[in-house]
Design a protein around this motif. Structure first.
Motif, PDB file in Angstrom:
ATOM      1  N   LEU A  61      11.811  75.488  74.375  1.00  0.00           N
ATOM      2  CA  LEU A  61      12.407  74.357  75.088  1.00  0.00           C
ATOM      3  C   LEU A  61      11.634  74.010  76.357  1.00  0.00           C
ATOM      4  CD1 LEU A  61      16.138  75.378  74.613  1.00  0.00           C
ATOM      5  CD2 LEU A  61      15.011  73.372  73.585  1.00  0.00           C
ATOM      6  N   ARG A  62      11.176  75.013  77.077  1.00  0.00           N
ATOM      7  CA  ARG A  62      10.403  74.764  78.304  1.00  0.00           C
ATOM      8  C   ARG A  62       9.062  74.101  78.011  1.00  0.00           C
ATOM      9  NH1 ARG A  62      12.308  76.795  82.859  1.00  0.00           N
ATOM     10  NH2 ARG A  62      13.880  78.430  82.798  1.00  0.00           N
TER      11      ARG A  62
ATOM     12  N   ILE B 234      21.927  80.582  69.837  1.00  0.00           N
ATOM     13  CA  ILE B 234      20.716  81.116  70.480  1.00  0.00           C
ATOM     14  C   ILE B 234      20.109  80.048  71.391  1.00  0.00           C
ATOM     15  CG2 ILE B 234      18.336  81.860  70.023  1.00  0.00           C
ATOM     16  CD1 ILE B 234      19.496  83.150  67.402  1.00  0.00           C
ATOM     17  N   PHE B 235      19.997  78.837  70.870  1.00  0.00           N
ATOM     18  CA  PHE B 235      19.421  77.747  71.655  1.00  0.00           C
ATOM     19  C   PHE B 235      20.363  77.294  72.771  1.00  0.00           C
ATOM     20  CE2 PHE B 235      16.202  77.872  68.512  1.00  0.00           C
ATOM     21  CZ  PHE B 235      15.086  77.282  69.092  1.00  0.00           C
ATOM     22  N   ARG B 236      21.665  77.385  72.563  1.00  0.00           N
ATOM     23  CA  ARG B 236      22.621  77.074  73.637  1.00  0.00           C
ATOM     24  C   ARG B 236      22.423  78.044  74.808  1.00  0.00           C
ATOM     25  NH1 ARG B 236      27.154  73.800  72.981  1.00  0.00           N
ATOM     26  NH2 ARG B 236      27.425  73.004  70.879  1.00  0.00           N
TER      27      ARG B 236
ATOM     28  N   THR C 154      21.289  77.272  78.629  1.00  0.00           N
ATOM     29  CA  THR C 154      22.068  77.762  79.767  1.00  0.00           C
ATOM     30  C   THR C 154      21.161  78.461  80.770  1.00  0.00           C
ATOM     31  OG1 THR C 154      24.026  78.014  78.386  1.00  0.00           O
ATOM     32  CG2 THR C 154      23.991  79.266  80.451  1.00  0.00           C
ATOM     33  N   ARG C 155      20.232  79.249  80.277  1.00  0.00           N
ATOM     34  CA  ARG C 155      19.266  79.922  81.164  1.00  0.00           C
ATOM     35  C   ARG C 155      18.442  78.907  81.941  1.00  0.00           C
ATOM     36  NH1 ARG C 155      15.953  84.586  77.958  1.00  0.00           N
ATOM     37  NH2 ARG C 155      17.667  86.001  77.472  1.00  0.00           N
ATOM     38  N   ILE C 156      17.952  77.903  81.242  1.00  0.00           N
ATOM     39  CA  ILE C 156      17.100  76.892  81.877  1.00  0.00           C
ATOM     40  C   ILE C 156      17.873  76.151  82.958  1.00  0.00           C
ATOM     41  CG2 ILE C 156      15.888  74.705  81.491  1.00  0.00           C
ATOM     42  CD1 ILE C 156      15.117  75.853  78.691  1.00  0.00           C
ATOM     43  N   VAL C 157      19.087  75.752  82.653  1.00  0.00           N
ATOM     44  CA  VAL C 157      19.909  75.011  83.608  1.00  0.00           C
ATOM     45  C   VAL C 157      20.273  75.886  84.799  1.00  0.00           C
ATOM     46  CG1 VAL C 157      22.140  73.876  83.936  1.00  0.00           C
ATOM     47  CG2 VAL C 157      20.769  73.376  81.923  1.00  0.00           C
ATOM     48  N   SER C 158      20.639  77.148  84.553  1.00  0.00           N
ATOM     49  CA  SER C 158      21.030  78.018  85.663  1.00  0.00           C
ATOM     50  C   SER C 158      19.832  78.327  86.560  1.00  0.00           C
ATOM     51  CB  SER C 158      21.692  79.300  85.171  1.00  0.00           C
ATOM     52  OG  SER C 158      20.785  80.112  84.487  1.00  0.00           O
TER      53      SER C 158
END
Length: 153
Positions: free
Chosen positions: A45-46, A133-135, A139-143
Motif C-alpha cells: 500500500l505504501r 490483513i489489508f485493513r 490502520t497502521r498507515i493511518v495511525s
C-alpha cells in the motif's frame, strides 16, 4: 549443497532432508511463505501512487473486498492509471525482494461475464481472507500518519 524446490509441502521437504541425511548430505530447509501478511500489505500500500492507494482503500474499506467499477469511477475518474498502479506493484515488490515470486495480486479486476469481448471491468475484488490483513495494514498507515501530524503541527 543447495537445492531450491518451490511449491513443495512441508512433509515433502522433511522427507527430502531425511533422505539427504542418509547419504551424509547436509541440507537445510528455508520456507518461503507465499501470500499476504500485514507487513507485506503495508509495504504494498505504501508503494502505490496516491490514486492507486485510494482505489485499494475503496476496495478494502468501502467495498469490503468487492466494489463496483462505476463507484470507483465516480470518485477516481478513469481507472487506467490506478489499476495499472495496482498491477505493477506486485512484480515490483518481487524484484525488490519484498515478497516472493508467485505472490498473488491482492486486487483483481472483474470482467463482464455477459460481454467478455468488451474489456471494461465491472468491478474490482479482493479475496475475503485477506481483507482483514489489508485493513490492519491501512490502520497502521493511518495511525503512523496521525502520529507524525501530532509530532509536527
Amino acid at each position: 549443497m543447495e537445492i531450491i524446490i518451490k511449491g513443495a509441502t512441508e512433509e515433502f521437504a522433511e522427507k527430502l532432508v531425511a533422505l539427504a541425511a542418509k547419504h551424509s548430505a547436509d541440507l537445510a530447509i528455508t520456507t518461503v511463505r507465499l501470500g499476504w501478511t500485514v507487513d507485506r500489505a503495508e509495504r504494498y500500500l505504501r508503494d502505490l501512487t496516491a490514486s492507486a492507494r485510494r482505489m485499494a482503500e475503496m476496495v478494502i474499506v468501502d467495498g469490503n473486498g468487492y466494489i463496483d467499477a462505476h463507484q470507483l469511477r465516480s470518485v477516481l475518474g478513469k481507472l487506467n492509471g490506478p489499476s495499472n498502479g495496482l498491477t505493477r506493484a506486485v512484480p515490483r515488490g518481487v524484484r525488490k525482494g519484498w515478497w516472493p515470486e508467485g505472490t498473488p495480486a491482492p486486487i483483481t479486476p472483474v470482467s463482464n461475464p455477459d460481454n467478455p469481448s468488451w474489456h471494461e471491468n465491472i468491478a474490482y475484488r479482493m479475496d475475503k481472507e485477506i481483507v482483514p490483513i489489508f485493513r490492519e495494514a491501512l490502520t497502521r498507515i493511518v495511525s503512523l500518519r496521525d502520529d507524525d501530524e501530532d509530532q509536527h503541527p
